[in-house]
Design an enzyme around this catalytic site. Structure first.
Site, mmCIF file in Angstrom:
data_model
loop_
_atom_site.group_PDB
_atom_site.id
_atom_site.type_symbol
_atom_site.label_atom_id
_atom_site.label_comp_id
_atom_site.label_asym_id
_atom_site.label_seq_id
_atom_site.Cartn_x
_atom_site.Cartn_y
_atom_site.Cartn_z
ATOM 1 N N GLY A 85 58.575 125.043 -33.977
ATOM 2 C CA GLY A 85 57.900 124.696 -32.725
ATOM 3 C C GLY A 85 56.406 124.476 -32.915
ATOM 4 N N ARG B 288 60.176 132.491 -45.340
ATOM 5 C CA ARG B 288 58.988 132.895 -44.572
ATOM 6 C C ARG B 288 58.316 134.119 -45.180
ATOM 7 N NH1 ARG B 288 61.044 131.535 -38.409
ATOM 8 N NH2 ARG B 288 60.029 129.496 -38.366
ATOM 9 N N LYS C 80 67.227 114.518 -29.270
ATOM 10 C CA LYS C 80 66.774 114.103 -27.939
ATOM 11 C C LYS C 80 65.423 113.414 -27.932
ATOM 12 C CE LYS C 80 68.704 117.942 -25.338
ATOM 13 N NZ LYS C 80 68.050 119.234 -25.452
ATOM 14 N N GLY D 152 62.188 122.667 -37.506
ATOM 15 C CA GLY D 152 63.111 123.649 -38.078
ATOM 16 C C GLY D 152 64.317 123.015 -38.750
HETATM 17 P P1 ADP Z 1 63.813 119.484 -35.762
HETATM 18 O O1 ADP Z 1 64.368 120.879 -35.555
HETATM 19 O O2 ADP Z 1 63.543 119.198 -37.206
HETATM 20 O O3 ADP Z 1 62.638 119.183 -34.864
HETATM 21 P P2 ADP Z 1 65.710 118.315 -33.952
HETATM 22 O O4 ADP Z 1 66.026 119.686 -33.422
HETATM 23 O O5 ADP Z 1 64.951 117.397 -33.104
HETATM 24 O O6 ADP Z 1 64.975 118.450 -35.379
HETATM 25 O O7 ADP Z 1 67.062 117.548 -34.323
HETATM 26 C C1 ADP Z 1 68.025 118.078 -35.180
HETATM 27 C C2 ADP Z 1 69.418 117.794 -34.711
HETATM 28 O O8 ADP Z 1 69.615 116.429 -34.394
HETATM 29 C C3 ADP Z 1 70.410 118.134 -35.796
HETATM 30 O O9 ADP Z 1 71.154 119.248 -35.400
HETATM 31 C C4 ADP Z 1 71.266 116.872 -35.907
HETATM 32 O O10 ADP Z 1 72.648 117.132 -36.019
HETATM 33 C C5 ADP Z 1 70.966 116.163 -34.611
HETATM 34 N N1 ADP Z 1 71.245 114.727 -34.711
HETATM 35 C C6 ADP Z 1 70.708 113.831 -35.555
HETATM 36 N N2 ADP Z 1 71.262 112.605 -35.392
HETATM 37 C C7 ADP Z 1 72.201 112.736 -34.421
HETATM 38 C C8 ADP Z 1 73.127 111.843 -33.816
HETATM 39 N N3 ADP Z 1 73.194 110.557 -34.180
HETATM 40 N N4 ADP Z 1 73.942 112.332 -32.847
HETATM 41 C C9 ADP Z 1 73.853 113.627 -32.491
HETATM 42 N N5 ADP Z 1 73.017 114.522 -33.016
HETATM 43 C C10 ADP Z 1 72.194 114.080 -33.977
#
Ligand code: ADP
Ligand code: MG
Length: 401
Positions: free
Chosen positions: A381, A37, A205, A358
């Site tokens: 975010g 950053r 989620k 992130g």
């Molecule tokens: P970002 O920060 O890029 O928006 P998210 O926070 O939505 O991404 O998701 C990231 C998390 O999702 C990671 O920590 C990863 O471990 C988790 N994840 C991905 N696939 C699975 C899975 N099948 N079961 C549980 N957690 C998962």
């Protein structure tokens, strides 16, 4: 972008207040573990110094919640910046009367030099977008530059409030180079994507991604869904998913999205499952209809990798948010790595490839593909809210072109 940038105003010899995003990760000793950053803010800072501006920087760091806390001091960030630009960066000291050190910074600011305010969150008025604080900040400079894309989704004093006051005082409030680059990449993908336009969503989620799906589904040619959120879609389709992540409250949404997105949404057809949420747990690769009752889905399988990769490599615009599996565990990182590789190949074929979020940005970096993407957003975010189609208050408040 329909907002003025630093190039649209005269900054030569002027006092310029720049909101940067130096909210960098640190270890227990306070050492910065990732300075991307800071690196990303350099073009704006260098540009101003080349024009002999007096540069006053400000940023938040962590969540000190309106209290002065040495642990959240910007000292390490100021020092790291100093090393990068090869000159001293003076950090204002936080006092009870003046937690950001605005008076000290005002006195110290001189043409061709950089001073930095203390953590903007050392005072409550930052997050409450307090008018007095905004006015005090605006009084520091002739020009305000917002280069903190990662904070642009917040209407805080240092992002939104100060810009509004600057404009009311007939002074300029403009975008820095990083903010401009982020908005240009993300904005172009959403408003005039070269097609085929493919979005890949993953992560844990469904609930977190509902607004993104709602906004992207009508616009994309394909929406590939992986990661933990895919299992709720299966459950909504009547499949058994064992111990995999389930977001019950989102099942209705998943059913509706599958109907609306018929022919567009693609789900994994195989997955890597484990009998515990643990890198060394016994694991196997199965078809999604055959997940054993005591196993949970941890990654997309090789057939899915092949299908998704073919779609990605044939695309002209790709947006990716959300890892395909639990990439933090090496045994479940293969799907995420393969998708990163497919994006890299798409970039080489002339596609625009954008990574937002992130954890997704961290995954691409960690797996060694960062240089092969067109753009990796520095805003977690903020990039998500942008993909949701929301206006970012820190951007809205800047001067129109
Ligand atoms: P970002 O920060 O890029 O928006 P998210 O926070 O939505 O991404 O998701 C990231 C998390 O999702 C990671 O920590 C990863 O471990 C988790 N994840 C991905 N696939 C699975 C899975 N099948 N079961 C549980 N957690 C998962
Ligand atoms: Mg995340």
């Amino acid at each position: 972008m329909n907002k003025k940038t630093i190039k649209d105003v005269d900054v030569s010899g002027k006092r310029v207040l720049v909101r940067v995003d130096f909210n960098v990760p640190q270890d227990e000793t306070g050492a910065i573990t990732d300075d991307r950053r800071i690196e990303a803010a350099l073009p704006t800072i260098q540009y101003l110094l080349e024009r002999n501006a007096a540069v006053i920087l400000m940023s938040h760091l962590g969540r000190p919640k309106g209290k002065i806390a040495p642990k959240y001091s910007l000292a390490p960030a100021a020092q790291r910046l100093g090393e990068k630009i090869g000159r001293e960066v003076a950090l204002a000291s936080a006092t009870e009367d003046d937690p950001l050190g605005t008076s000290e910074a005002a006195n110290a600011a001189a043409p061709g030099q950089v001073v930095m305010l203390e953590n903007t969150r050392f005072i409550d008025g930052e997050e409450t977008n307090d008018a007095d604080l905004s006015a005090r900040l605006a009084a520091l400079a002739d020009v305000y530059v917002n280069d903190a894309f990662g904070a642009a989704h917040r209407a805080h004093a240092s992002t939104e409030g100060v810009a509004v006051v600057m404009r009311n005082m007939q002074k300029s409030a403009v975008a820095g180079f990083l903010l401009q680059k982020e908005i240009d990449f993300l904005g172009r993908a959403l408003t005039s994507p070269e097609r085929p336009f493919v979005a890949i969503l993953g992560g844990a989620k469904v609930k977190d991604k509902i607004p993104v799906i709602d906004n992207l589904l009508p616009q994309v040619d394909k929406l590939l869904i992986g990661g933990g959120m895919a299992y709720t879609f299966y459950k909504a389709n009547g499949l058994e998913i064992g111990q995999s992540l389930l977001d019950e409250g989102s099942m209705e949404f998943c059913r509706a999205a599958l109907t609306q997105g018929h022919g567009k949404i693609e789900l994994p057809n195989d997955c890597v499952v484990a009998d515990d949420f643990n890198n060394d747990a016994p694991r196997q690769t199965v078809k999604v209809a055959e997940i054993p009752a005591d196993y949970q889905g941890m990654d997309i399988g090789p057939e899915t990798v092949q299908r998704f990769s073919d779609v990605i490599v044939g695309a002209k615009t790709v947006i990716w948010n959300g890892p395909m599996g639990v990439f933090e565990m090496s045994n479940f990182a293969a799907g995420t790595r393969a998708i990163a590789e497919a994006l890299a190949r798409a970039t080489e074929n002339g596609a625009t490839t954008i990574v937002g979020g992130g954890d997704s940005a961290a995954a691409v970096e960690q797996l060694g593909f960062a240089d092969r993407m067109s753009h990796i957003s520095t805003g977690g975010g903020a990039s998500l809210e942008f993909l949701e189609g929301k206006e970012l208050p820190g951007v809205v408040a800047l001067d129109d072109k």
